[in-house]
Design a protein around this motif. Structure first.
Motif, PDB file in Angstrom:
ATOM      1  N   CYS A  23      -7.713  -5.878 -39.525  1.00  0.00           N
ATOM      2  CA  CYS A  23      -9.165  -5.941 -39.460  1.00  0.00           C
ATOM      3  C   CYS A  23      -9.754  -4.683 -40.087  1.00  0.00           C
ATOM      4  O   CYS A  23      -9.078  -3.652 -40.204  1.00  0.00           O
ATOM      5  N   ASN A  24     -11.011  -4.748 -40.500  1.00  0.00           N
ATOM      6  CA  ASN A  24     -11.719  -3.608 -41.068  1.00  0.00           C
ATOM      7  C   ASN A  24     -12.218  -2.719 -39.932  1.00  0.00           C
ATOM      8  O   ASN A  24     -12.957  -3.180 -39.065  1.00  0.00           O
ATOM      9  N   LYS A  25     -11.840  -1.445 -39.935  1.00  0.00           N
ATOM     10  CA  LYS A  25     -12.127  -0.563 -38.803  1.00  0.00           C
ATOM     11  C   LYS A  25     -13.616  -0.305 -38.616  1.00  0.00           C
ATOM     12  O   LYS A  25     -14.055   0.052 -37.517  1.00  0.00           O
ATOM     13  N   ASP A  26     -14.401  -0.480 -39.666  1.00  0.00           N
ATOM     14  CA  ASP A  26     -15.837  -0.253 -39.545  1.00  0.00           C
ATOM     15  C   ASP A  26     -16.584  -1.532 -39.194  1.00  0.00           C
ATOM     16  O   ASP A  26     -17.428  -1.562 -38.300  1.00  0.00           O
ATOM     17  N   THR A  27     -16.275  -2.612 -39.920  1.00  0.00           N
ATOM     18  CA  THR A  27     -17.011  -3.859 -39.726  1.00  0.00           C
ATOM     19  C   THR A  27     -16.362  -4.790 -38.691  1.00  0.00           C
ATOM     20  O   THR A  27     -16.999  -5.738 -38.229  1.00  0.00           O
ATOM     21  N   ALA A  28     -15.083  -4.555 -38.371  1.00  0.00           N
ATOM     22  CA  ALA A  28     -14.303  -5.385 -37.429  1.00  0.00           C
ATOM     23  C   ALA A  28     -13.988  -6.763 -37.990  1.00  0.00           C
ATOM     24  O   ALA A  28     -13.440  -7.609 -37.280  1.00  0.00           O
ATOM     25  N   VAL A  29     -14.301  -7.032 -39.258  1.00  0.00           N
ATOM     26  CA  VAL A  29     -14.001  -8.324 -39.871  1.00  0.00           C
ATOM     27  C   VAL A  29     -12.497  -8.470 -40.051  1.00  0.00           C
ATOM     28  O   VAL A  29     -11.804  -7.537 -40.491  1.00  0.00           O
ATOM     29  N   CYS A  30     -11.990  -9.661 -39.720  1.00  0.00           N
ATOM     30  CA  CYS A  30     -10.575  -9.954 -39.936  1.00  0.00           C
ATOM     31  C   CYS A  30     -10.400 -10.335 -41.404  1.00  0.00           C
ATOM     32  O   CYS A  30     -10.796 -11.427 -41.835  1.00  0.00           O
ATOM     33  N   THR A  31      -9.826  -9.460 -42.168  1.00  0.00           N
ATOM     34  CA  THR A  31      -9.802  -9.611 -43.623  1.00  0.00           C
ATOM     35  C   THR A  31      -8.796 -10.644 -44.117  1.00  0.00           C
ATOM     36  O   THR A  31      -8.941 -11.169 -45.225  1.00  0.00           O
ATOM     37  N   GLU A  32      -7.783 -10.983 -43.319  1.00  0.00           N
ATOM     38  CA  GLU A  32      -6.771 -11.941 -43.758  1.00  0.00           C
ATOM     39  C   GLU A  32      -7.013 -13.349 -43.211  1.00  0.00           C
ATOM     40  O   GLU A  32      -6.473 -14.325 -43.723  1.00  0.00           O
ATOM     41  N   GLY A  33      -7.802 -13.448 -42.164  1.00  0.00           N
ATOM     42  CA  GLY A  33      -8.004 -14.731 -41.502  1.00  0.00           C
ATOM     43  C   GLY A  33      -7.799 -14.597 -40.003  1.00  0.00           C
ATOM     44  O   GLY A  33      -7.789 -13.488 -39.456  1.00  0.00           O
ATOM     45  N   CYS A  34      -7.631 -15.743 -39.335  1.00  0.00           N
ATOM     46  CA  CYS A  34      -7.559 -15.754 -37.871  1.00  0.00           C
ATOM     47  C   CYS A  34      -6.266 -16.398 -37.375  1.00  0.00           C
ATOM     48  O   CYS A  34      -5.643 -17.211 -38.069  1.00  0.00           O
ATOM     49  N   LYS A  35      -5.912 -16.028 -36.172  1.00  0.00           N
ATOM     50  CA  LYS A  35      -4.765 -16.642 -35.520  1.00  0.00           C
ATOM     51  C   LYS A  35      -5.152 -18.028 -34.994  1.00  0.00           C
ATOM     52  O   LYS A  35      -6.301 -18.450 -35.063  1.00  0.00           O
ATOM     53  N   LYS A  36      -4.150 -18.740 -34.476  1.00  0.00           N
ATOM     54  CA  LYS A  36      -4.324 -20.117 -34.016  1.00  0.00           C
ATOM     55  C   LYS A  36      -5.491 -20.220 -33.034  1.00  0.00           C
ATOM     56  O   LYS A  36      -5.642 -19.414 -32.121  1.00  0.00           O
ATOM     57  N   ARG A  37      -6.313 -21.270 -33.254  1.00  0.00           N
ATOM     58  CA  ARG A  37      -7.452 -21.620 -32.402  1.00  0.00           C
ATOM     59  C   ARG A  37      -8.563 -20.565 -32.394  1.00  0.00           C
ATOM     60  O   ARG A  37      -9.328 -20.472 -31.439  1.00  0.00           O
ATOM     61  N   ARG A  38      -8.648 -19.786 -33.455  1.00  0.00           N
ATOM     62  CA  ARG A  38      -9.740 -18.831 -33.599  1.00  0.00           C
ATOM     63  C   ARG A  38     -10.379 -18.991 -34.966  1.00  0.00           C
ATOM     64  O   ARG A  38      -9.719 -19.376 -35.944  1.00  0.00           O
ATOM     65  N   THR A  39     -11.668 -18.676 -35.044  1.00  0.00           N
ATOM     66  CA  THR A  39     -12.368 -18.782 -36.314  1.00  0.00           C
ATOM     67  C   THR A  39     -13.550 -17.825 -36.315  1.00  0.00           C
ATOM     68  O   THR A  39     -13.871 -17.195 -35.308  1.00  0.00           O
ATOM     69  N   GLY A  40     -14.222 -17.716 -37.467  1.00  0.00           N
ATOM     70  CA  GLY A  40     -15.341 -16.800 -37.628  1.00  0.00           C
ATOM     71  C   GLY A  40     -14.913 -15.534 -38.347  1.00  0.00           C
ATOM     72  O   GLY A  40     -13.719 -15.250 -38.518  1.00  0.00           O
ATOM     73  N   SER A  41     -15.900 -14.749 -38.767  1.00  0.00           N
ATOM     74  CA  SER A  41     -15.603 -13.505 -39.488  1.00  0.00           C
ATOM     75  C   SER A  41     -14.783 -12.540 -38.642  1.00  0.00           C
ATOM     76  O   SER A  41     -13.901 -11.842 -39.142  1.00  0.00           O
ATOM     77  N   TYR A  42     -15.070 -12.526 -37.339  1.00  0.00           N
ATOM     78  CA  TYR A  42     -14.366 -11.613 -36.448  1.00  0.00           C
ATOM     79  C   TYR A  42     -13.284 -12.322 -35.623  1.00  0.00           C
ATOM     80  O   TYR A  42     -12.671 -11.713 -34.742  1.00  0.00           O
ATOM     81  N   CYS A  43     -13.120 -13.624 -35.897  1.00  0.00           N
ATOM     82  CA  CYS A  43     -12.149 -14.437 -35.142  1.00  0.00           C
ATOM     83  C   CYS A  43     -12.461 -14.419 -33.642  1.00  0.00           C
ATOM     84  O   CYS A  43     -11.561 -14.505 -32.793  1.00  0.00           O
ATOM     85  N   ASN A  44     -13.727 -14.312 -33.316  1.00  0.00           N
ATOM     86  CA  ASN A  44     -14.144 -14.239 -31.915  1.00  0.00           C
ATOM     87  C   ASN A  44     -14.631 -15.571 -31.380  1.00  0.00           C
ATOM     88  O   ASN A  44     -15.053 -15.663 -30.229  1.00  0.00           O
ATOM     89  N   GLU A  45     -14.580 -16.622 -32.195  1.00  0.00           N
ATOM     90  CA  GLU A  45     -15.010 -17.946 -31.764  1.00  0.00           C
ATOM     91  C   GLU A  45     -13.794 -18.852 -31.587  1.00  0.00           C
ATOM     92  O   GLU A  45     -12.843 -18.795 -32.366  1.00  0.00           O
ATOM     93  N   TYR A  46     -13.875 -19.684 -30.557  1.00  0.00           N
ATOM     94  CA  TYR A  46     -12.806 -20.668 -30.341  1.00  0.00           C
ATOM     95  C   TYR A  46     -12.961 -21.799 -31.354  1.00  0.00           C
ATOM     96  O   TYR A  46     -14.056 -22.318 -31.565  1.00  0.00           O
ATOM     97  N   ASN A  47     -11.868 -22.200 -31.992  1.00  0.00           N
ATOM     98  CA  ASN A  47     -11.902 -23.179 -33.070  1.00  0.00           C
ATOM     99  C   ASN A  47     -11.391 -24.531 -32.574  1.00  0.00           C
ATOM    100  O   ASN A  47     -10.185 -24.731 -32.383  1.00  0.00           O
ATOM    101  N   VAL A  48     -12.291 -25.487 -32.357  1.00  0.00           N
ATOM    102  CA  VAL A  48     -11.882 -26.813 -31.894  1.00  0.00           C
ATOM    103  C   VAL A  48     -11.279 -27.641 -33.024  1.00  0.00           C
ATOM    104  O   VAL A  48     -10.741 -28.726 -32.791  1.00  0.00           O
ATOM    105  N   ALA A  49     -11.373 -27.147 -34.263  1.00  0.00           N
ATOM    106  CA  ALA A  49     -10.792 -27.858 -35.405  1.00  0.00           C
ATOM    107  C   ALA A  49      -9.363 -27.410 -35.697  1.00  0.00           C
ATOM    108  O   ALA A  49      -8.730 -27.919 -36.622  1.00  0.00           O
TER     109      ALA A  49
END
Length: 540
Positions: free
Chosen positions: A117-143
């Protein structure tokens, strides 16, 4: 104020022990009105100055006349001009700067793919782990467990669009490009996150539909309809299929490189902004993501807005509309399943006691059988035979057909005698375990053997021969008597009419006696011979 310092600290210790936001190092005296930015977390803001001033060789301590002070900021975990934004989950301890939301102490890569993740913006630069989504991977992904399809079909496959990796993309090209996500079941969605590759042509008309049918998606609910498509859109809808369509003017082909698509939601039993509040435990399916109301109703056996009320006694199932069976021994039944916890009354069976005993069975739990009744048909409750005038072989006719044959008898109404060599026969079939008596055969020992038939025939022939000889002898004797009587009568012509009458009567008596004697001999001789033979076969 020359040389003053401004600190943000968590203690009131002097000299200050905290974050130095500002220090006056410029030559000359500072302005008496200061606006100092300091994006820092803390409990105390400390103005500190030890420099003072020198006049005429004398040093004077620092002097400050404070007229007004304001500290602009947001409460913990929020940022923005009105503190309307929530700090990213990925910020360490969820602390971010009020001005721009960047992490104070860096990012937490808990849900980031490859823990990057980016230490300043907290954005996950590579993507998210299973069942997570969003720029910060802080949302549960029902898809995350759904199916993604592209039309026209894509290469690489569309499954790369929900694998969490924003570096793997799927490409397609056509006049009207369609992306469809099948959530596999009806769910609650509150937003969409999508990232495109660099080859995507975004000019055109972007429409997002929500529907419960994969084919008629175009008549579903329109969630978004604009000339551009941002990375994130918000909505609140209940659906199974989400369909994104890109139309271009004048039928020009569109090129789409889809890297990742996610749908915001919550795990099936949670709701709230952070999906950390449990839904009522008796909800049928997910609850409303904002207020926790059971949008799909209650689980079987429960009612009410929060599904906390059990069905009234006698009701069960969905919305408590089902009624308990009156065949339960213990009433009411289970309010969830309708099951009869104490079992069923006589004549009934099944989990809910709605099933009559099957053909040929009766009583408690249908554990008894009507095989003694004619055709195995009886009352399922008490076992009373449907036809009380006949029973199965081996039983005396009666209402319940429950009296079996006495020893030595078998068959319908126990009217047939056993012909066994030893012991008793089967009351049902007449079968003799030890074999049949002499002269009998067959499964029920009720067929006469050939030997018995021949001996009976021989005995009859002998009896007939004897009868013929006796008839001849009796006839000859009768003729002799008749001749003697005739000669004696002819020599006495002067006898009176009375004498003739007596003689005639005497002849008639002799003749009748002879006839009766003949008949008696023939019948008795024949009967005795046969009975003796039959008795010999039965007792041997």
């Amino acid at each position: 104020m020359d040389g003053f310092k401004l600190y943000v600290t968590n203690t009131s210790t002097i000299p200050p022990n905290g974050y130095l936001c500002y220090e006056d190092t410029d030559p000359g005296l500072p302005n008496i009105t200061q606006i100092i930015p300091c994006n820092q977390l803390g409990k105390y803001v400390i103005y500190y100055d030890t420099k003072g001033s020198l006049h005429g060789g004398d040093r004077y301590g620092p002097i400050i006349e404070l007229c007004y002070v304001a500290i602009n900021g947001c409460k913990n975990s929020h940022w923005g001009s009105k503190c309307e934004n929530v700090c990213a989950d990925n910020c360490m301890e969820r602390n971010c700067y009020p001005e721009n939301g960047s992490c104070v102490w860096g990012c937490n890569p808990k849900y980031c793919l490859k823990d990057v993740c980016n230490k300043d913006t907290a954005v996950c630069t590579e993507g998210c782990k299973k069942r997570r989504t969003g720029s910060y991977c802080n949302e549960y992904n029902v898809a995350s467990d759904g199916l993604v399809s592209l039309n026209p079909s894509s290469d690489p496959p569309a499954s790369l669009a929900n694998d969490g990796n924003e570096k793997s993309c799927s490409k397609t090209k056509g006049v009207n490009v369609t992306v469809q996500v099948d959530l596999m079941k009806i769910s609650i969605g509150k937003g969409m996150y999508v990232t495109f590759g660099e080859h995507t042509k975004k000019e055109g008309h972007h429409i997002v539909y929500a529907s419960n049918n994969s084919n008629s998606w175009n008549i579903g609910t329109v969630l978004y309809n604009r000339q551009s498509l941002p990375t994130e859109i918000k909505f609140n809808a209940v659906f199974r299929y989400l369909t994104y369509v890109l139309y271009r003017d004048q039928g020009q082909p569109s090129e789409l490189e889809l890297c990742e698509i996610g749908i915001y939601g919550c795990p099936p039993t949670y709701y709230g902004p952070l999906c950390n509040t449990s839904c009522p435990k008796n909800c049928r399916g997910p609850c409303d993501l904002e207020n926790g109301i059971c949008k799909f109703g209650c689980s079987n056996g429960w009612t009410g807005v929060e599904c906390k009320q059990a069905c009234q006694p006698g009701g069960y199932g969905k919305d408590c509309l089902e009624k308990c069976s009156r065949n339960c021994i213990i009433f009411p039944c289970n309010h969830v399943t309708g099951g009869c916890t104490g079992g069923c009354s006589d004549g009934w069976q099944g989990f809910n006691c709605f099933e009559k005993c099957p053909h040929g069975q009766f009583g408690r739990n249908c554990s008894q059988f009507c095989e003694r009744c004619f055709l195995g048909m009886c009352d399922p409750v008490n076992g009373l035979c449907d036809n009380t005038s006949v029973c199965s072989p081996g039983y005396i006719y009666g209402a319940y057909c429950n009296i079996s044959c006495d020893d030595g008898y078998f068959g319908n109404n126990c009217t047939r005698l056993c012909n066994c060599a030893t012991g008793n026969c089967s009351a049902f079939t007449g079968n003799c375990p030890g074999g049949c008596a002499k002269g009998w055969r067959g499964e029920a020992c009720d067929e006469v053997t050939v030997l018995l038939a021949e001996e009976s025939s021989q005995a009859g022939a002998i009896a007939g021969s004897v009868a013929v000889v006796l008839i001849v002898l009796i006839t000859v004797a009768a003729l002799i008597v008749y001749k003697c009587r005739f000669i004696s009568t002819k020599g006495k012509e002067n006898n009176t009419e009375k004498t003739q009458s007596i003689e005639h009567q005497h002849y008639d008596d002799v003749r009748m006696e002879d006839v009766f004697t003949y008949q008696d001999l023939m019948i008795r001789q024949t009967s005795n011979e046969y009975d003796q033979i039959n008795t010999a076969f039965v007792h041997h």
